[in-house]
Design a protein around this motif. Structure first.
Motif, PDB file in Angstrom:
ATOM      1  N   UNK A  15       0.831  -1.214   0.000  1.00 56.40           N
ATOM      2  CA  UNK A  15       0.000   0.000   0.000  1.00 56.40           C
ATOM      3  C   UNK A  15       0.863   1.261   0.000  1.00 56.40           C
ATOM      4  N   UNK A  16       2.116   1.149   0.451  1.00 52.30           N
ATOM      5  CA  UNK A  16       3.002   2.299   0.419  1.00 52.30           C
ATOM      6  C   UNK A  16       3.936   2.300  -0.795  1.00 52.30           C
ATOM      7  N   UNK A  17       3.612   1.491  -1.816  1.00 56.08           N
ATOM      8  CA  UNK A  17       4.250   1.612  -3.122  1.00 56.08           C
ATOM      9  C   UNK A  17       5.527   0.832  -3.367  1.00 56.08           C
ATOM     10  N   UNK A  18       5.812  -0.191  -2.552  1.00 62.50           N
ATOM     11  CA  UNK A  18       7.030  -0.959  -2.734  1.00 62.50           C
ATOM     12  C   UNK A  18       6.737  -2.314  -3.372  1.00 62.50           C
ATOM     13  N   UNK A  19       7.672  -2.794  -4.226  1.00 62.23           N
ATOM     14  CA  UNK A  19       7.526  -4.103  -4.859  1.00 62.23           C
ATOM     15  C   UNK A  19       8.308  -5.181  -4.120  1.00 62.23           C
ATOM     16  N   UNK A  20       9.125  -4.770  -3.190  1.00 63.34           N
ATOM     17  CA  UNK A  20       9.904  -5.702  -2.383  1.00 63.34           C
ATOM     18  C   UNK A  20      10.537  -4.969  -1.225  1.00 63.34           C
ATOM     19  N   UNK A  21      10.969  -5.740  -0.245  1.00 65.25           N
ATOM     20  CA  UNK A  21      11.723  -5.138   0.858  1.00 65.25           C
ATOM     21  C   UNK A  21      13.091  -4.719   0.328  1.00 65.25           C
ATOM     22  N   UNK A  22      13.838  -3.976   1.123  1.00 68.53           N
ATOM     23  CA  UNK A  22      15.149  -3.484   0.685  1.00 68.53           C
ATOM     24  C   UNK A  22      16.080  -4.611   0.269  1.00 68.53           C
ATOM     25  N   UNK A  23      15.941  -5.792   0.894  1.00 69.89           N
ATOM     26  CA  UNK A  23      16.779  -6.943   0.544  1.00 69.89           C
ATOM     27  C   UNK A  23      16.182  -7.779  -0.585  1.00 69.89           C
ATOM     28  N   UNK A  24      15.073  -7.305  -1.177  1.00 66.62           N
ATOM     29  CA  UNK A  24      14.423  -8.019  -2.270  1.00 66.62           C
ATOM     30  C   UNK A  24      13.348  -8.986  -1.821  1.00 66.62           C
ATOM     31  N   UNK A  25      13.232  -9.212  -0.531  1.00 70.05           N
ATOM     32  CA  UNK A  25      12.242 -10.148  -0.007  1.00 70.05           C
ATOM     33  C   UNK A  25      10.821  -9.710  -0.359  1.00 70.05           C
ATOM     34  N   UNK A  26      10.006 -10.692  -0.677  1.00 67.70           N
ATOM     35  CA  UNK A  26       8.587 -10.435  -0.960  1.00 67.70           C
ATOM     36  C   UNK A  26       7.704 -11.264  -0.019  1.00 67.70           C
ATOM     37  N   UNK A  27       8.207 -11.506   1.189  1.00 66.94           N
ATOM     38  CA  UNK A  27       7.474 -12.298   2.172  1.00 66.94           C
ATOM     39  C   UNK A  27       6.091 -11.719   2.481  1.00 66.94           C
ATOM     40  N   UNK A  28       5.952 -10.425   2.366  1.00 72.01           N
ATOM     41  CA  UNK A  28       4.685  -9.756   2.647  1.00 72.01           C
ATOM     42  C   UNK A  28       3.603 -10.107   1.619  1.00 72.01           C
ATOM     43  N   UNK A  29       3.988 -10.753   0.518  1.00 76.79           N
ATOM     44  CA  UNK A  29       3.011 -11.200  -0.480  1.00 76.79           C
ATOM     45  C   UNK A  29       2.390 -12.550  -0.123  1.00 76.79           C
ATOM     46  N   UNK A  30       2.972 -13.267   0.847  1.00 75.18           N
ATOM     47  CA  UNK A  30       2.418 -14.558   1.255  1.00 75.18           C
ATOM     48  C   UNK A  30       1.083 -14.325   1.943  1.00 75.18           C
TER      49      UNK A  30
END
Length: 185
Positions: A15-30
């Protein structure tokens, strides 16, 4: 006459416009996905080519090595990875080709070939490069109802103003909203 193929960014952001965490992790998409998986199946049927940035490709390779389900490169579509240098590691998976030529020349040639639309997979750097060259036609952005605070933005920073035209918005039962924009030319 051959219909010009569109290049479409189909992606999820926090919701705040990011496609991944700073380390590239996309765990928030699970998260559980609603029936129909946000229309991904229909979108996937509309494309036959995927464009990747090198970092996104490397991340996909890492997922594949770890045995994450559904991360193998689909040999039924053509996969192009933009990179400044050929990787020295093993040969790319079947169906993957490295691209090291100017974006405009490559996309012009690609658009002239017969085929379906083209998925611009990501990441932020290659999205910005294609956008700055005027080579992105549409964005389909799935906004996930989570703030992650910091990370990789949808588009790499740079001074630009790109007008968009809203084609549609779709609200899903789990709070995800899909925004479908055309890039004004």
């Amino acid at each position: 006459m051959v219909r010009e193929r569109k290049i479409i960014v189909y992606i999820s952001t926090s919701a705040d416009g990011f496609i991944g965490r700073s380390d590239g992790s996309v765990d928030w998409l699970d998260r559980p996905r609603p029936k129909g998986n946000y229309g991904m199946g229909a979108f996937y049927q509309s494309i036959d080519t995927i464009l990747w940035g090198r970092k996104t490709y490397d991340m996909a390779l890492d997922f594949q090595k770890k045995g994450v389900a559904g991360t193998a490169f689909d040999t039924q579509v053509k996969n192009y990875v933009f990179t400044h240098s050929q990787p020295r590691s093993a040969a790319p998976p079947a169906g993957v080709e490295f691209v090291n030529e100017p974006i405009k020349a490559f996309t012009s040639r690609l658009r002239e070939t017969k085929g379906k639309d083209i998925w611009m997979m990501g990441g932020a750097g290659i999205i910005a490069s294609l956008l700055d060259e005027g080579e992105i036609d549409e964005f389909m952005i799935h906004v996930i109802p989570k703030f992650i605070g910091e990370g990789i933005p949808l588009i790499a920073p740079g001074r630009r103003t790109v007008p968009l035209k809203l084609l549609s918005s779709t609200k899903f039962t789990d709070g995800v909203v899909k925004l479908h924009y055309a890039v004004s030319k």
